[in-house]
Design a protein around this motif. Sequence first.
Motif, PDB file in Angstrom:
ATOM      1  N   ASN A  59       0.849  -1.244   0.026  1.00 21.19           N
ATOM      2  CA  ASN A  59      -0.008  -0.010  -0.021  1.00 21.19           C
ATOM      3  C   ASN A  59       0.694   1.239  -0.099  1.00 21.19           C
ATOM      4  N   ALA A  60       1.331   1.934  -1.119  1.00 20.52           N
ATOM      5  CA  ALA A  60       2.007   2.939  -1.366  1.00 20.52           C
ATOM      6  C   ALA A  60       1.195   4.155  -1.387  1.00 20.52           C
ATOM      7  N   ALA A  61       1.615   5.190  -0.654  1.00 23.75           N
ATOM      8  CA  ALA A  61       0.854   6.473  -0.543  1.00 23.75           C
ATOM      9  C   ALA A  61       1.531   7.260  -1.551  1.00 23.75           C
ATOM     10  N   LEU A  62       0.972   7.811  -2.543  1.00 28.96           N
ATOM     11  CA  LEU A  62       1.606   8.580  -3.473  1.00 28.96           C
ATOM     12  C   LEU A  62       0.834   9.824  -4.209  1.00 28.96           C
ATOM     13  N   GLY A  63       1.524  10.968  -4.117  1.00 25.00           N
ATOM     14  CA  GLY A  63       1.234  12.334  -4.611  1.00 25.00           C
ATOM     15  C   GLY A  63       0.891  12.282  -5.902  1.00 25.00           C
ATOM     16  N   GLN A  64       0.453  13.454  -6.849  1.00 25.25           N
ATOM     17  CA  GLN A  64       0.304  13.427  -7.885  1.00 25.25           C
ATOM     18  C   GLN A  64       1.676  13.450  -8.498  1.00 25.25           C
ATOM     19  N   ALA A 109       2.260   3.472 -15.994  1.00 21.09           N
ATOM     20  CA  ALA A 109       1.431   4.755 -16.408  1.00 21.09           C
ATOM     21  C   ALA A 109       1.692   6.000 -16.480  1.00 21.09           C
ATOM     22  N   ASP A 110       1.413   6.890 -17.495  1.00 17.73           N
ATOM     23  CA  ASP A 110       2.081   8.308 -17.852  1.00 17.73           C
ATOM     24  C   ASP A 110       1.800   9.087 -16.964  1.00 17.73           C
ATOM     25  N   ASP A 111       0.719   9.060 -16.245  1.00 20.16           N
ATOM     26  CA  ASP A 111       0.401  10.122 -15.404  1.00 20.16           C
ATOM     27  C   ASP A 111      -0.448   9.753 -14.018  1.00 20.16           C
ATOM     28  N   SER A 112       0.240   9.929 -12.903  1.00 18.01           N
ATOM     29  CA  SER A 112      -0.610   9.899 -11.616  1.00 18.01           C
ATOM     30  C   SER A 112      -1.029   8.374 -11.061  1.00 18.01           C
ATOM     31  N   LEU A 113      -0.059   7.801 -10.467  1.00 19.84           N
ATOM     32  CA  LEU A 113      -0.373   6.581 -10.056  1.00 19.84           C
ATOM     33  C   LEU A 113      -1.297   6.884  -8.613  1.00 19.84           C
ATOM     34  N   GLY A 114      -1.202   8.090  -7.908  1.00 20.95           N
ATOM     35  CA  GLY A 114      -1.952   8.267  -6.745  1.00 20.95           C
ATOM     36  C   GLY A 114      -3.238   8.922  -6.675  1.00 20.95           C
ATOM     37  N   THR A 115      -2.969  10.016  -7.328  1.00 16.37           N
ATOM     38  CA  THR A 115      -4.057  11.286  -7.243  1.00 16.37           C
ATOM     39  C   THR A 115      -3.765  12.171  -8.233  1.00 16.37           C
ATOM     40  N   SER A 116      -4.760  12.649  -8.908  1.00 16.26           N
ATOM     41  CA  SER A 116      -4.512  13.656  -9.815  1.00 16.26           C
ATOM     42  C   SER A 116      -4.801  15.053  -9.436  1.00 16.26           C
ATOM     43  N   GLN A 117      -4.530  15.164  -8.074  1.00 17.23           N
ATOM     44  CA  GLN A 117      -4.569  16.565  -7.308  1.00 17.23           C
ATOM     45  C   GLN A 117      -3.272  16.982  -6.772  1.00 17.23           C
ATOM     46  N   ALA A 118      -2.787  18.118  -6.954  1.00 14.46           N
ATOM     47  CA  ALA A 118      -1.404  18.615  -6.432  1.00 14.46           C
ATOM     48  C   ALA A 118      -1.258  18.518  -5.180  1.00 14.46           C
ATOM     49  N   TYR A 119      -2.250  18.660  -4.330  1.00 13.30           N
ATOM     50  CA  TYR A 119      -2.424  18.722  -3.015  1.00 13.30           C
ATOM     51  C   TYR A 119      -2.884  17.362  -2.353  1.00 13.30           C
ATOM     52  N   GLY A 120      -3.066  16.351  -3.065  1.00 15.50           N
ATOM     53  CA  GLY A 120      -3.640  14.922  -2.503  1.00 15.50           C
ATOM     54  C   GLY A 120      -2.712  14.072  -2.439  1.00 15.50           C
TER      55      GLY A 120
END
Length: 183
Positions: A73-78, A116-127
């Motif tokens: 379970n990896a916590a990833l930002g945008q 994936a090319d974009d966003s493994l964790g979230t699509s929000q800069a502050y997420g």
Amino acid sequence: MAILKLNNTTVITETSGIATISGNVQFPAGHVLQVKQEYTNTKVAKTSSGYIWQDAASITPTSTSNKVLIILNAALGQSNNNGGLKLHRNGSEFMPNLSGAFAGGATSASGALNTADDSLGTSQAYGIGNYLFSYLDSPNTTSACTYSLYWYMATGGSLAFNQQLTDNNGSSFSTMTLMEISA
């Protein structure tokens, strides 16, 4: 002290309220023999290839035929990835390259959990989002198996681990659970 024997073979020994199963007991296939779990809240921002969580968790199988179930379970930002997450065992790649299973297709991303090319964790800069993954490994050893999370960078990009892409002191944590499964 109490001893449980079957056909004159000691199966369980009890001393001071603690029961110990002897080493000659064989559990049925699919039985969970041991569980190890580690976590980290260390923030990592990567713009090049390298470990994002080195020596995350370790387990020593009791038989060469047993398997290790890995739950990540990896916590990833945008992220603007242009690369892929990989698991390493004892410092080396071991994941199979399943044809068509991973997007991207870069040779160095072979065996990556995700490219994936974009966003493994979230699509929000502050997420911060959770990336969940499980895999049943067959290490074929009774030596310690130490698993690490590696980031392969194909071309320009970034990865935010346990933090937001735009870090305003938000944080999270990641876990790796290893289970030895009897064969």
